[in-house]
Motif scaffolding. Structure first.
Motif, PDB file in Angstrom:
ATOM      1  N   VAL A 173       0.837  -1.207   0.000  1.00  0.00           N
ATOM      2  CA  VAL A 173       0.000   0.000   0.000  1.00  0.00           C
ATOM      3  C   VAL A 173       0.867   1.250   0.000  1.00  0.00           C
ATOM      4  N   ALA A 174       1.880   1.269   0.855  1.00  0.00           N
ATOM      5  CA  ALA A 174       2.763   2.437   0.925  1.00  0.00           C
ATOM      6  C   ALA A 174       3.450   2.687  -0.416  1.00  0.00           C
ATOM      7  N   ARG A 175       3.880   1.621  -1.067  1.00  0.00           N
ATOM      8  CA  ARG A 175       4.558   1.759  -2.363  1.00  0.00           C
ATOM      9  C   ARG A 175       3.593   2.237  -3.436  1.00  0.00           C
ATOM     10  N   ALA A 176       2.373   1.696  -3.446  1.00  0.00           N
ATOM     11  CA  ALA A 176       1.384   2.105  -4.441  1.00  0.00           C
ATOM     12  C   ALA A 176       1.044   3.585  -4.304  1.00  0.00           C
ATOM     13  N   VAL A 177       0.842   4.040  -3.074  1.00  0.00           N
ATOM     14  CA  VAL A 177       0.519   5.451  -2.839  1.00  0.00           C
ATOM     15  C   VAL A 177       1.671   6.338  -3.291  1.00  0.00           C
ATOM     16  N   ARG A 178       2.891   5.951  -2.932  1.00  0.00           N
ATOM     17  CA  ARG A 178       4.066   6.760  -3.265  1.00  0.00           C
ATOM     18  C   ARG A 178       4.284   6.844  -4.774  1.00  0.00           C
ATOM     19  N   GLU A 179       4.149   5.713  -5.497  1.00  0.00           N
ATOM     20  CA  GLU A 179       4.469   5.679  -6.919  1.00  0.00           C
ATOM     21  C   GLU A 179       3.362   6.232  -7.799  1.00  0.00           C
ATOM     22  N   GLU A 180       2.092   6.088  -7.390  1.00  0.00           N
ATOM     23  CA  GLU A 180       0.994   6.481  -8.263  1.00  0.00           C
ATOM     24  C   GLU A 180       0.301   7.775  -7.851  1.00  0.00           C
ATOM     25  N   LEU A 181       0.318   8.090  -6.563  1.00  0.00           N
ATOM     26  CA  LEU A 181      -0.338   9.315  -6.099  1.00  0.00           C
ATOM     27  C   LEU A 181       0.659  10.407  -5.743  1.00  0.00           C
ATOM     28  N   GLY A 182       1.857  10.031  -5.286  1.00  0.00           N
ATOM     29  CA  GLY A 182       2.867  11.029  -4.998  1.00  0.00           C
ATOM     30  C   GLY A 182       3.484  10.878  -3.622  1.00  0.00           C
ATOM     31  N   GLU A 183       4.696  11.403  -3.482  1.00  0.00           N
ATOM     32  CA  GLU A 183       5.455  11.294  -2.236  1.00  0.00           C
ATOM     33  C   GLU A 183       4.777  11.998  -1.068  1.00  0.00           C
ATOM     34  N   SER A 184       4.037  13.078  -1.341  1.00  0.00           N
ATOM     35  CA  SER A 184       3.451  13.880  -0.263  1.00  0.00           C
ATOM     36  C   SER A 184       2.107  13.345   0.230  1.00  0.00           C
ATOM     37  N   VAL A 185       1.587  12.329  -0.438  1.00  0.00           N
ATOM     38  CA  VAL A 185       0.267  11.803  -0.093  1.00  0.00           C
ATOM     39  C   VAL A 185       0.372  10.870   1.114  1.00  0.00           C
ATOM     40  N   VAL A 186      -0.556  11.037   2.060  1.00  0.00           N
ATOM     41  CA  VAL A 186      -0.603  10.175   3.245  1.00  0.00           C
ATOM     42  C   VAL A 186      -2.012   9.615   3.379  1.00  0.00           C
ATOM     43  N   VAL A 187      -2.124   8.300   3.494  1.00  0.00           N
ATOM     44  CA  VAL A 187      -3.408   7.647   3.760  1.00  0.00           C
ATOM     45  C   VAL A 187      -3.247   6.758   4.978  1.00  0.00           C
ATOM     46  N   GLU A 188      -4.346   6.464   5.626  1.00  0.00           N
ATOM     47  CA  GLU A 188      -4.330   5.628   6.839  1.00  0.00           C
ATOM     48  C   GLU A 188      -5.179   4.382   6.605  1.00  0.00           C
ATOM     49  N   ILE A 189      -4.559   3.209   6.762  1.00  0.00           N
ATOM     50  CA  ILE A 189      -5.289   1.946   6.612  1.00  0.00           C
ATOM     51  C   ILE A 189      -6.171   1.733   7.837  1.00  0.00           C
ATOM     52  N   LEU A 190      -7.431   1.395   7.617  1.00  0.00           N
ATOM     53  CA  LEU A 190      -8.360   1.172   8.716  1.00  0.00           C
ATOM     54  C   LEU A 190      -8.143  -0.217   9.310  1.00  0.00           C
ATOM     55  N   ASP A 191      -8.103  -0.297  10.634  1.00  0.00           N
ATOM     56  CA  ASP A 191      -7.888  -1.565  11.324  1.00  0.00           C
ATOM     57  C   ASP A 191      -8.981  -2.570  10.984  1.00  0.00           C
ATOM     58  N   GLY A 192      -8.578  -3.805  10.776  1.00  0.00           N
ATOM     59  CA  GLY A 192      -9.538  -4.880  10.540  1.00  0.00           C
ATOM     60  C   GLY A 192     -10.187  -4.868   9.176  1.00  0.00           C
ATOM     61  N   SER A 193      -9.680  -4.070   8.243  1.00  0.00           N
ATOM     62  CA  SER A 193     -10.330  -3.961   6.931  1.00  0.00           C
ATOM     63  C   SER A 193      -9.716  -4.873   5.879  1.00  0.00           C
ATOM     64  N   SER A 194      -8.660  -5.601   6.221  1.00  0.00           N
ATOM     65  CA  SER A 194      -7.974  -6.440   5.241  1.00  0.00           C
ATOM     66  C   SER A 194      -8.839  -7.615   4.808  1.00  0.00           C
ATOM     67  N   ASN A 195      -8.842  -7.890   3.511  1.00  0.00           N
ATOM     68  CA  ASN A 195      -9.652  -8.967   2.962  1.00  0.00           C
ATOM     69  C   ASN A 195      -8.940  -9.550   1.740  1.00  0.00           C
ATOM     70  N   VAL A 196      -9.101 -10.849   1.520  1.00  0.00           N
ATOM     71  CA  VAL A 196      -8.467 -11.505   0.372  1.00  0.00           C
ATOM     72  C   VAL A 196      -9.527 -12.273  -0.415  1.00  0.00           C
ATOM     73  N   ARG A 197      -9.510 -12.095  -1.723  1.00  0.00           N
ATOM     74  CA  ARG A 197     -10.402 -12.863  -2.589  1.00  0.00           C
ATOM     75  C   ARG A 197      -9.662 -13.167  -3.896  1.00  0.00           C
ATOM     76  N   VAL A 198     -10.172 -14.132  -4.633  1.00  0.00           N
ATOM     77  CA  VAL A 198      -9.517 -14.568  -5.872  1.00  0.00           C
ATOM     78  C   VAL A 198     -10.476 -14.387  -7.039  1.00  0.00           C
ATOM     79  N   GLU A 199      -9.974 -13.772  -8.105  1.00  0.00           N
ATOM     80  CA  GLU A 199     -10.739 -13.624  -9.341  1.00  0.00           C
ATOM     81  C   GLU A 199      -9.950 -14.269 -10.475  1.00  0.00           C
ATOM     82  N   GLU A 200     -10.644 -14.952 -11.358  1.00  0.00           N
ATOM     83  CA  GLU A 200      -9.978 -15.595 -12.491  1.00  0.00           C
ATOM     84  C   GLU A 200     -10.707 -15.223 -13.772  1.00  0.00           C
ATOM     85  N   ARG A 201      -9.949 -14.719 -14.743  1.00  0.00           N
ATOM     86  CA  ARG A 201     -10.522 -14.300 -16.023  1.00  0.00           C
ATOM     87  C   ARG A 201      -9.394 -14.147 -17.037  1.00  0.00           C
TER      88      ARG A 201
END
Length: 271
Positions: A173-201
């Motif tokens: 997440v930190a790398r994605a924000v830094r590379e695509e939104l910019g070095e000055s951007v700060v976001v906060e991950i919400l506790d307990g929000s992590s989820n994993v799913r699989v898509e195939e196409r």
């Protein structure tokens, strides 16, 4: 003369005294005491487990090991007879698609695993997907991308990034924000929000190639650095216009140059 009857020891001698059974509570107390003493003197004290989501280094033993290639040409020779309708020829020529060199680079860097199971060829990618919300609860969506070949690729999805081997979701997440939104951007991950799913196409970037996306999604909120209203664009800082073959005019992979963003309602995103 009749001999006297034999004398036997008293009846109680047939039941020799056995030690009384141990006290169960005493045994439990002794065991607990021993464990405490062991943990207090072990070289490394017990630590609480931290549950992190990692991109695995190796595939499941139920699957064949990922394929490796020594060059883009060896990858091309392997793919050509296995892709339908000569779809390999469309890679990098159809707008919005990537080239063979892109796939070779992804495999070499460990961002993509190419597996062959029961004659089925599958490209497996672990992706960090970040639902960034503003103060009104709207989700930030990448509407399109400007590619290095001048074409535009439609996206309509939240911020996402291919994960590297052994990279945690927090690091991705930190790398994605830094590379695509910019070095000055700060976001906060919400506790307990992590989820994993699989898509195939079928892969949009590589037509004709089946893709399995393992999506590690999290919810996040804006802290600073990006406008919370309207549409805006950012410049990609993570991808380089690399040339794997060393040639100046051929073999360059297609890279993302600019990202275009907008805020959407979650109900519209799911449609």
């Amino acid at each position: 003369m009749t001999p006297p009857p034999p004398r036997y020891p008293p009846f109680t001698s047939l039941n020799p005294p056995y030690p009384s059974p141990p006290n169960l509570l005493s045994l439990v107390a002794a065991a607990v005491s021993a464990i405490v003493k062991y943990n207090n003197h072990r070289p490394f004290p017990l630590r609480k487990k931290r549950h992190l989501s990692f991109y695995p280094m190796h595939p499941s033993p139920l699957h064949s090991p990922p394929l490796t290639f020594t060059s883009p040409d060896s990858l091309s020779s392997f793919l050509s007879p296995r892709l339908r309708d000569n779809s390999l020829a469309t890679w990098g020529t159809t707008p919005g698609t990537k080239t063979l060199h892109n796939l070779y680079h992804e495999i070499s860097q460990g961002e993509t695993s190419l597996l062959l199971s029961d004659e089925t060829l599958i490209r497996t990618v672990h992706v960090a997907s970040i639902n960034i919300r503003n103060s009104r609860g709207l989700i930030l969506v990448e509407s399109k991308q400007l590619l290095s070949d001048g074409s535009v690729r439609e996206r309509s999805r939240p911020l996402s990034e291919k994960m590297k081997p052994l990279e945690s979701i927090e690091e991705a997440v930190a790398r994605a924000v830094r590379e695509e939104l910019g070095e000055s951007v700060v976001v906060e991950i919400l506790d307990g929000s992590s989820n994993v799913r699989v898509e195939e196409r079928e892969s949009l970037s590589y037509p004709g190639l089946r893709a399995r996306y393992v999506l590690h999604s999290v919810e996040a909120k804006v802290v600073q650095g990006i406008p919370e209203e309207g549409e805006f664009e950012t410049e990609e800082t993570g991808e380089d216009s690399f040339d794997i073959t060393g040639e100046e005019s051929e073999g360059k992979a297609v890279t993302v140059k600019r990202h275009y963003w907008k805020w959407v309602d979650e109900r519209d995103l799911k449609r």
